[in-house]
Design an enzyme around this catalytic site. Structure first.
Site, PDB file in Angstrom:
ATOM      1  N   SER A  41       0.579  -1.178   0.462  1.00  0.00           N
ATOM      2  CA  SER A  41       0.123  -0.033  -0.025  1.00  0.00           C
ATOM      3  C   SER A  41       0.972   1.551   0.092  1.00  0.00           C
ATOM      4  O   SER A  41       0.208   2.738   0.059  1.00  0.00           O
ATOM      5  CB  SER A  41      -1.192  -0.196   1.804  1.00  0.00           C
ATOM      6  OG  SER A  41      -0.244  -0.088   2.524  1.00  0.00           O
ATOM      7  N   ASP A 329      -2.959   8.603   7.536  1.00  0.00           N
ATOM      8  CA  ASP A 329      -3.831   7.542   8.372  1.00  0.00           C
ATOM      9  C   ASP A 329      -2.855   6.737   9.312  1.00  0.00           C
ATOM     10  O   ASP A 329      -1.752   6.852   9.512  1.00  0.00           O
ATOM     11  CB  ASP A 329      -4.682   6.476   7.557  1.00  0.00           C
ATOM     12  CG  ASP A 329      -3.320   5.527   6.698  1.00  0.00           C
ATOM     13  OD1 ASP A 329      -2.873   5.396   7.133  1.00  0.00           O
ATOM     14  OD2 ASP A 329      -4.594   5.376   5.108  1.00  0.00           O
ATOM     15  N   HIS A 332      -0.026   5.192   7.024  1.00  0.00           N
ATOM     16  CA  HIS A 332       0.369   5.576   6.181  1.00  0.00           C
ATOM     17  C   HIS A 332       1.112   7.244   5.794  1.00  0.00           C
ATOM     18  O   HIS A 332      -0.365   7.778   6.402  1.00  0.00           O
ATOM     19  CB  HIS A 332      -0.646   5.397   4.965  1.00  0.00           C
ATOM     20  CG  HIS A 332      -0.550   3.965   4.667  1.00  0.00           C
ATOM     21  ND1 HIS A 332      -1.907   3.480   4.754  1.00  0.00           N
ATOM     22  CD2 HIS A 332      -0.269   3.112   3.871  1.00  0.00           C
ATOM     23  CE1 HIS A 332      -2.046   2.283   4.598  1.00  0.00           C
ATOM     24  NE2 HIS A 332      -0.029   1.843   4.195  1.00  0.00           N
TER      25      HIS A 332
END
Ligand SMILES: *[C@@H]1O[C@H](CO)[C@@H](O)[C@H](O)[C@H]1NC(C)=O
Ligand SMILES: *[C@@H]1O[C@H](CO)[C@@H](O)[C@H](O)[C@H]1NC(C)=O
Ligand SMILES: *[C@@H]1O[C@H](CO)[C@@H](O)[C@H](O)[C@H]1NC(C)=O
Length: 366
Positions: A41, A329, A332
């Site tokens: 991600s 978040d 990240h």
């Protein structure tokens, strides 16, 4: 990295015409023919949007609030991610598109991967057993099919040249470490060693596979201090970084550095740059105000302690001064952090990129 919302484990998935001619002048004026991206991600730009049933997604608000047109794309960021900024430094508009969108969109069909593709998938790992999305091994298999398509579009000779001059960027390993940690919160030395050996052995296979497919220029992004992300911090009663995660990241990073050095001495023509996201993030945590940050512990978007106890869902709250937060978040970085990382890894000193920086790798025409 990514998060798998249904289980108790968290991952970087979240967790964590034109183009036909090799030497045609491109409006983007890119410094390399193509960029191929692999990983989790930290690099995903929307592949997981196409995976039914995946929990490792970010194609909903408030993700993308600072992306052009305030659009959620599947990036785990308020705007661009680190790959976008590295691509911009290389002269591209941003990251190449998610490969799962190539073939769905007419405009991308003409391109068919000759300028690159992004295979990264949130939640994935270096090990096949990590996460439930598109593993690194699978990503490389997809590259192999795109490579045969490129060979059909141009000659085999031109395809070989194009691939050998292109950048192969890999940002992976964080989810494998999270998965190991979830199984064993306090591993002893022999367990750590065995885990790192297994991980590095799988990484070796992947790098060799890419080399055999013609890749020569490798841009490796190492694993950041995972234990300092808002989610692990929220697990620590003291609120400080979870040391074991940082230690695993450091062990993995130093093993990768030895691995790349060894492989490049054996595999003819192989060149590489390792970008240290570990040192980039550590540097921000050590010198927040000098670098323009006011918050390096709490995520901008999320809920609970450090906004680290749930992802950036549509019902979560998010901060207004996003450029002053390290984390977007629970796992990240923000657009601002990715921008800083992009400069450090592209043209920074040895502590951020070694043995050469990405610019030197890009400009190496030997
Ligand atoms: C590869 O080429 C085949 C045949 O032309 C096409 O059907 C397929 O969509 C292409 N795949 C990609 C990823 O471009
Ligand atoms: C590490 O832990 C495992 C599992 O608890 C145990 O079997 C092993 O003997 C330990 N090794 C050392 C060196 O302590
Ligand atoms: C957001 O909604 C989910 C259910 O969809 C719920 O589990 C979660 O607690 C909510 N979060 C907040 C911050 O309200």
């Amino acid at each position: 990295m990514a998060s798998s919302s249904s289980s108790s484990s968290f991952f970087f998935v979240l967790l964590f015409g034109g183009g036909l001619f090799l030497f045609s002048f491109d409006a983007e004026a890119a410094r390399v023919p193509a960029l191929y991206v692999f990983g989790d991600s930290t690099a995903d730009v929307g592949n997981n949007n196409y995976l039914e049933g995946s929990h490792a997604k970010a194609n909903f608000p408030h993700n993308g609030v600072d992306f052009p047109l305030s659009r959620p794309t599947g990036r785990f960021s308020n705007g661009y991610n680190g790959v976008d900024f590295l691509a911009i430094h290389m002269g591209f508009r941003r990251s190449p598109p998610p490969f799962l969108s190539i073939g769905n969109k007419i405009s991308h069909q003409t391109m068919r991967g000759t300028k690159g593709a992004n295979f990264a998938s949130g939640g994935s790992g270096i090990l096949d057993s990590t996460g439930s999305t598109i593993t690194t091994r699978k990503q490389i298999q997809y590259f192999a099919t795109i490579r045969s398509n490129i060979t059909m579009q141009v000659s085999t000779e031109k395809a070989t040249l194009l691939i050998s001059k292109s950048i192969f960027l890999i940002s992976a390993g964080g989810n494998d470490i999270f998965a190991f940690f979830t199984q064993n919160k306090a591993p002893n030395e022999s367990q750590v060693k065995q885990f790192i050996d297994t991980l590095v052995s799988a990484y070796t296979d992947h790098l060799k596979e890419l080399y055999n497919l013609g890749a020569r220029k490798f841009s490796i992004i190492d694993v950041p201090p995972l234990g300092c992300c808002p989610y692990p911090r929220s697990l620590n009663p003291m609120g400080s970084c979870l040391d074991i995660l940082n230690e695993l990241a450091l062990r993995f990073n130093s093993a990768v550095s030895v691995l790349l050095h060894d492989l490049s001495s054996k595999m003819q023509g192989m060149k590489y740059s390792i970008g240290s996201s570990y040192n980039v993030v550590s540097n921000i945590i050590k010198n927040p105000s000098a670098l323009g940050y006011k918050e390096v512990k709490t995520a901008c978007c999320g809920s609970g302690k450090f906004n680290g106890q749930s992802g950036c869902m549509p019902n979560a709250t998010y901060c207004s001064d996003r450029h002053r937060y390290l984390y977007w978040d629970m796992l990240h970085p923000t657009h601002a952090t990715s921008k800083y990382a992009g400069v450090a890894i592209y043209e920074g000193s040895l502590s951020f990129a070694a043995p050469i920086n990405l610019r030197q790798l890009v400009e190496d025409n030997s």
